[in-house]
Design a protein around this motif. Structure first.
Motif, PDB file in Angstrom:
ATOM      1  N   ALA A  84     -11.738   5.012   3.814  1.00  0.00           N
ATOM      2  CA  ALA A  84     -12.361   5.067   2.485  1.00  0.00           C
ATOM      3  C   ALA A  84     -11.297   5.067   1.387  1.00  0.00           C
ATOM      4  O   ALA A  84     -11.446   4.391   0.355  1.00  0.00           O
ATOM      5  CB  ALA A  84     -13.236   6.310   2.370  1.00  0.00           C
ATOM      6  N   ILE A  85     -10.216   5.807   1.582  1.00  0.00           N
ATOM      7  CA  ILE A  85      -9.143   5.873   0.582  1.00  0.00           C
ATOM      8  C   ILE A  85      -8.492   4.507   0.391  1.00  0.00           C
ATOM      9  O   ILE A  85      -8.272   4.052  -0.732  1.00  0.00           O
ATOM     10  CB  ILE A  85      -8.095   6.919   1.005  1.00  0.00           C
ATOM     11  N   ILE A  86      -8.188   3.837   1.510  1.00  0.00           N
ATOM     12  CA  ILE A  86      -7.539   2.524   1.442  1.00  0.00           C
ATOM     13  C   ILE A  86      -8.485   1.493   0.819  1.00  0.00           C
ATOM     14  O   ILE A  86      -8.065   0.665   0.004  1.00  0.00           O
ATOM     15  CB  ILE A  86      -7.091   2.086   2.839  1.00  0.00           C
ATOM     16  N   ASP A  87      -9.758   1.548   1.193  1.00  0.00           N
ATOM     17  CA  ASP A  87     -10.731   0.605   0.636  1.00  0.00           C
ATOM     18  C   ASP A  87     -10.841   0.757  -0.890  1.00  0.00           C
ATOM     19  O   ASP A  87     -10.942  -0.241  -1.612  1.00  0.00           O
ATOM     20  CB  ASP A  87     -12.110   0.822   1.271  1.00  0.00           C
ATOM     21  N   ARG A  88     -10.816   2.006  -1.361  1.00  0.00           N
ATOM     22  CA  ARG A  88     -10.896   2.229  -2.817  1.00  0.00           C
ATOM     23  C   ARG A  88      -9.680   1.652  -3.516  1.00  0.00           C
ATOM     24  O   ARG A  88      -9.797   1.068  -4.602  1.00  0.00           O
ATOM     25  CB  ARG A  88     -11.023   3.729  -3.115  1.00  0.00           C
ATOM     26  N   TYR A  89      -8.512   1.795  -2.904  1.00  0.00           N
ATOM     27  CA  TYR A  89      -7.302   1.250  -3.505  1.00  0.00           C
ATOM     28  C   TYR A  89      -7.363  -0.278  -3.553  1.00  0.00           C
ATOM     29  O   TYR A  89      -7.010  -0.885  -4.575  1.00  0.00           O
ATOM     30  CB  TYR A  89      -6.075   1.693  -2.711  1.00  0.00           C
ATOM     31  N   ILE A  90      -7.806  -0.895  -2.470  1.00  0.00           N
ATOM     32  CA  ILE A  90      -7.888  -2.360  -2.421  1.00  0.00           C
ATOM     33  C   ILE A  90      -8.888  -2.863  -3.465  1.00  0.00           C
ATOM     34  O   ILE A  90      -8.616  -3.829  -4.194  1.00  0.00           O
ATOM     35  CB  ILE A  90      -8.289  -2.834  -1.011  1.00  0.00           C
ATOM     36  N   ASP A  91     -10.058  -2.211  -3.543  1.00  0.00           N
ATOM     37  CA  ASP A  91     -11.059  -2.611  -4.538  1.00  0.00           C
ATOM     38  C   ASP A  91     -10.503  -2.481  -5.955  1.00  0.00           C
ATOM     39  O   ASP A  91     -10.752  -3.335  -6.814  1.00  0.00           O
ATOM     40  CB  ASP A  91     -12.320  -1.758  -4.394  1.00  0.00           C
ATOM     41  N   SER A  92      -9.766  -1.417  -6.192  1.00  0.00           N
ATOM     42  CA  SER A  92      -9.166  -1.214  -7.516  1.00  0.00           C
ATOM     43  C   SER A  92      -8.139  -2.293  -7.823  1.00  0.00           C
ATOM     44  O   SER A  92      -8.081  -2.810  -8.946  1.00  0.00           O
ATOM     45  CB  SER A  92      -8.495   0.171  -7.566  1.00  0.00           C
ATOM     46  N   TRP A  93      -7.337  -2.652  -6.830  1.00  0.00           N
ATOM     47  CA  TRP A  93      -6.333  -3.707  -7.019  1.00  0.00           C
ATOM     48  C   TRP A  93      -7.006  -5.042  -7.327  1.00  0.00           C
ATOM     49  O   TRP A  93      -6.575  -5.760  -8.225  1.00  0.00           O
ATOM     50  CB  TRP A  93      -5.469  -3.834  -5.758  1.00  0.00           C
ATOM     51  N   VAL A  94      -8.058  -5.381  -6.585  1.00  0.00           N
ATOM     52  CA  VAL A  94      -8.773  -6.639  -6.805  1.00  0.00           C
ATOM     53  C   VAL A  94      -9.344  -6.681  -8.221  1.00  0.00           C
ATOM     54  O   VAL A  94      -9.203  -7.677  -8.937  1.00  0.00           O
ATOM     55  CB  VAL A  94      -9.894  -6.809  -5.759  1.00  0.00           C
TER      56      VAL A  94
ATOM     57  N   LEU B 137       0.842  -1.187   0.000  1.00  0.00           N
ATOM     58  CA  LEU B 137       0.000   0.000   0.000  1.00  0.00           C
ATOM     59  C   LEU B 137       0.884   1.246   0.000  1.00  0.00           C
ATOM     60  O   LEU B 137       1.678   1.433   0.919  1.00  0.00           O
ATOM     61  CB  LEU B 137      -0.919   0.016   1.227  1.00  0.00           C
ATOM     62  N   PRO B 138       0.773   2.071  -1.009  1.00  0.00           N
ATOM     63  CA  PRO B 138       1.591   3.293  -1.038  1.00  0.00           C
ATOM     64  C   PRO B 138       1.093   4.287   0.007  1.00  0.00           C
ATOM     65  O   PRO B 138       0.100   4.044   0.696  1.00  0.00           O
ATOM     66  CB  PRO B 138       1.373   3.825  -2.457  1.00  0.00           C
ATOM     67  N   ASN B 139       1.774   5.399   0.116  1.00  0.00           N
ATOM     68  CA  ASN B 139       1.362   6.441   1.058  1.00  0.00           C
ATOM     69  C   ASN B 139       0.152   7.172   0.487  1.00  0.00           C
ATOM     70  O   ASN B 139       0.254   8.262  -0.072  1.00  0.00           O
ATOM     71  CB  ASN B 139       2.512   7.411   1.321  1.00  0.00           C
ATOM     72  N   LEU B 140      -1.004   6.537   0.634  1.00  0.00           N
ATOM     73  CA  LEU B 140      -2.213   7.065   0.025  1.00  0.00           C
ATOM     74  C   LEU B 140      -2.879   8.152   0.852  1.00  0.00           C
ATOM     75  O   LEU B 140      -3.470   9.075   0.327  1.00  0.00           O
ATOM     76  CB  LEU B 140      -3.221   5.929  -0.184  1.00  0.00           C
ATOM     77  N   VAL B 141      -2.791   8.009   2.163  1.00  0.00           N
ATOM     78  CA  VAL B 141      -3.567   8.868   3.058  1.00  0.00           C
ATOM     79  C   VAL B 141      -2.801  10.156   3.337  1.00  0.00           C
ATOM     80  O   VAL B 141      -1.678  10.121   3.838  1.00  0.00           O
ATOM     81  CB  VAL B 141      -3.873   8.134   4.379  1.00  0.00           C
ATOM     82  N   PRO B 142      -3.376  11.310   3.010  1.00  0.00           N
ATOM     83  CA  PRO B 142      -2.688  12.577   3.293  1.00  0.00           C
ATOM     84  C   PRO B 142      -2.658  12.866   4.788  1.00  0.00           C
ATOM     85  O   PRO B 142      -3.502  12.374   5.558  1.00  0.00           O
ATOM     86  CB  PRO B 142      -3.545  13.606   2.546  1.00  0.00           C
ATOM     87  N   ALA B 143      -1.692  13.653   5.176  1.00  0.00           N
ATOM     88  CA  ALA B 143      -1.569  14.010   6.589  1.00  0.00           C
ATOM     89  C   ALA B 143      -2.800  14.780   7.035  1.00  0.00           C
ATOM     90  O   ALA B 143      -3.323  15.631   6.325  1.00  0.00           O
ATOM     91  CB  ALA B 143      -0.309  14.847   6.788  1.00  0.00           C
ATOM     92  N   GLY B 144      -3.272  14.449   8.233  1.00  0.00           N
ATOM     93  CA  GLY B 144      -4.421  15.152   8.800  1.00  0.00           C
ATOM     94  C   GLY B 144      -5.757  14.587   8.403  1.00  0.00           C
ATOM     95  O   GLY B 144      -6.798  15.117   8.813  1.00  0.00           O
ATOM     96  N   ALA B 145      -5.770  13.521   7.599  1.00  0.00           N
ATOM     97  CA  ALA B 145      -7.043  12.927   7.181  1.00  0.00           C
ATOM     98  C   ALA B 145      -7.703  12.224   8.359  1.00  0.00           C
ATOM     99  O   ALA B 145      -7.034  11.649   9.218  1.00  0.00           O
ATOM    100  CB  ALA B 145      -6.820  11.951   6.035  1.00  0.00           C
ATOM    101  N   SER B 146      -9.027  12.276   8.395  1.00  0.00           N
ATOM    102  CA  SER B 146      -9.763  11.612   9.469  1.00  0.00           C
ATOM    103  C   SER B 146      -9.700  10.100   9.295  1.00  0.00           C
ATOM    104  O   SER B 146      -9.352   9.601   8.219  1.00  0.00           O
ATOM    105  CB  SER B 146     -11.217  12.077   9.465  1.00  0.00           C
ATOM    106  N   LYS B 147     -10.056   9.376  10.354  1.00  0.00           N
ATOM    107  CA  LYS B 147     -10.043   7.914  10.289  1.00  0.00           C
ATOM    108  C   LYS B 147     -11.010   7.414   9.231  1.00  0.00           C
ATOM    109  O   LYS B 147     -10.719   6.460   8.494  1.00  0.00           O
ATOM    110  CB  LYS B 147     -10.397   7.328  11.655  1.00  0.00           C
TER     111      LYS B 147
END
Length: 318
Positions: free
Chosen positions: A70-80, A55-65
């Motif tokens: 949501a950002i990580i889930d979109r990346y995983i779905d895209s990878w699948v 997983l690359p550094n997808l989440v920008p600093a200061g982003a909420s949980k």
């Protein structure tokens, strides 16, 4: 009979074990990955695994949980999805065709990288005005205009008050120096600087402490100005017929004062200034082709001298 049954049992067991090996391997690998707490498996598609470290550094600093999830889930779905498409392609396409296309793509990629390297290392990208002029004069028939063009100067005046706007409009419309105020006669003759329209506008801006980008002598099509700005209905005719035509245009970005410095009608030869960028591109493209040709010739010469290639039976079928 007993020996025959035992042999059949051994062969049957071997078949079962062999068939199960890939699944066992996947299960074993998956279990071993699960045991690595520092780099756990995030997802699996057939025999491909996505690890936490992938997983690359997808989440920008200061982003909420919530946003991070949501950002990580979109990346995983895209990878699948990507892995499923790749697997479906491999399953539906004959192996020979796929390997051939991959090999051809690799060749194109490597050739492109080689050409980029040669261009970046050897190409001289400087083009002099003399070279541009020479090409222009030798190819005038290739630079006939299909649309009316103008050379114009303009100034943004969106935030000017009425008094300042009036002064700037007067400066843009002025064609000659204003009448000089009466001065006491001086025994020493003074040399006057010739009047200049550009200096006239700049001086007005200086006197009024107005700071804005004053764009000078930009060539463009009349149609481009009409498409980019709101203009008067007779703008096109006035722009190409009236020398020094001054006007006001506006768009979503603001309000602008403009003045036509020169106009050239369609069917005429384009000014060199208008096509200089195009000519520079033509000259550079020719240089690129010649640079690559020379590099390939030198590469072949060196390989031939070092006996790195041979051609067999070139005339066999003739």
């Amino acid at each position: 009979m007993v020996k025959t049954n035992r042999l059949l049992l051994i062969l049957f067991s071997a078949c079962i074990i062999t068939a199960a090996l890939p699944s066992c391997t996947r299960i074993k690998n998956y279990l071993s990955f699960r045991q690595d707490d520092k780099n756990p498996v995030i997802a699996r598609v057939y025999d491909s695994y996505l690890y936490k470290s992938d997983l690359p550094n997808l989440v920008p600093a200061g982003a909420s949980k919530q946003d991070s999830t949501a950002i990580i889930d979109r990346y995983i779905d895209s990878w699948v999805t990507r892995q499923l498409i790749l697997n479906a392609t491999q399953m539906s396409m004959p192996a020979g065709d796929l390997e051939k296309e991959l090999a051809e793509f690799k060749e194109l990629l490597l050739t492109g990288r080689y050409e980029q390297y040669i261009i970046s290392e050897q190409l001289d990208t400087s083009v002099s005005e003399a070279e541009i002029r020479k090409y222009y004069e030798e190819n005038t028939e290739n630079f006939i205009l299909h649309k009316d063009i103008v050379c114009w100067s303009y100034l943004p005046v969106t935030y000017c008050d009425d008094a300042l706007l009036k002064k700037l409009r007067a400066a843009f419309a002025r064609d000659k120096a204003p009448a000089p105020a009466r001065k006491a006669k001086s025994s020493t003759p003074q040399q006057e600087t010739p009047w200049n329209w550009y200096r006239n506008v700049e001086q007005t801006m200086e006197e009024e402490s107005y700071n804005a980008p004053f764009i000078k002598d930009e060539w463009t099509e009349v149609e481009t100005i009409q498409n980019k700005y709101e203009t008067d209905k007779d703008f096109a005719a006035s722009a190409v017929q009236k020398n020094g035509y001054s006007f006001v245009v506006r768009n979503n970005d603001g309000i602008y004062l403009g003045r036509i410095m020169r106009a050239v009608r369609r069917g005429s030869q384009a000014p060199m200034e208008y096509v200089s960028h195009q000519i520079k591109g033509i000259i550079l493209n020719r240089r690129k082709a010649e640079t690559l040709r020379q590099a390939e010739s030198e590469l072949k010469k060196q390989a031939e001298e070092n006996n790195k290639f041979e051609i067999f039976n070139r005339n066999e079928d003739k």
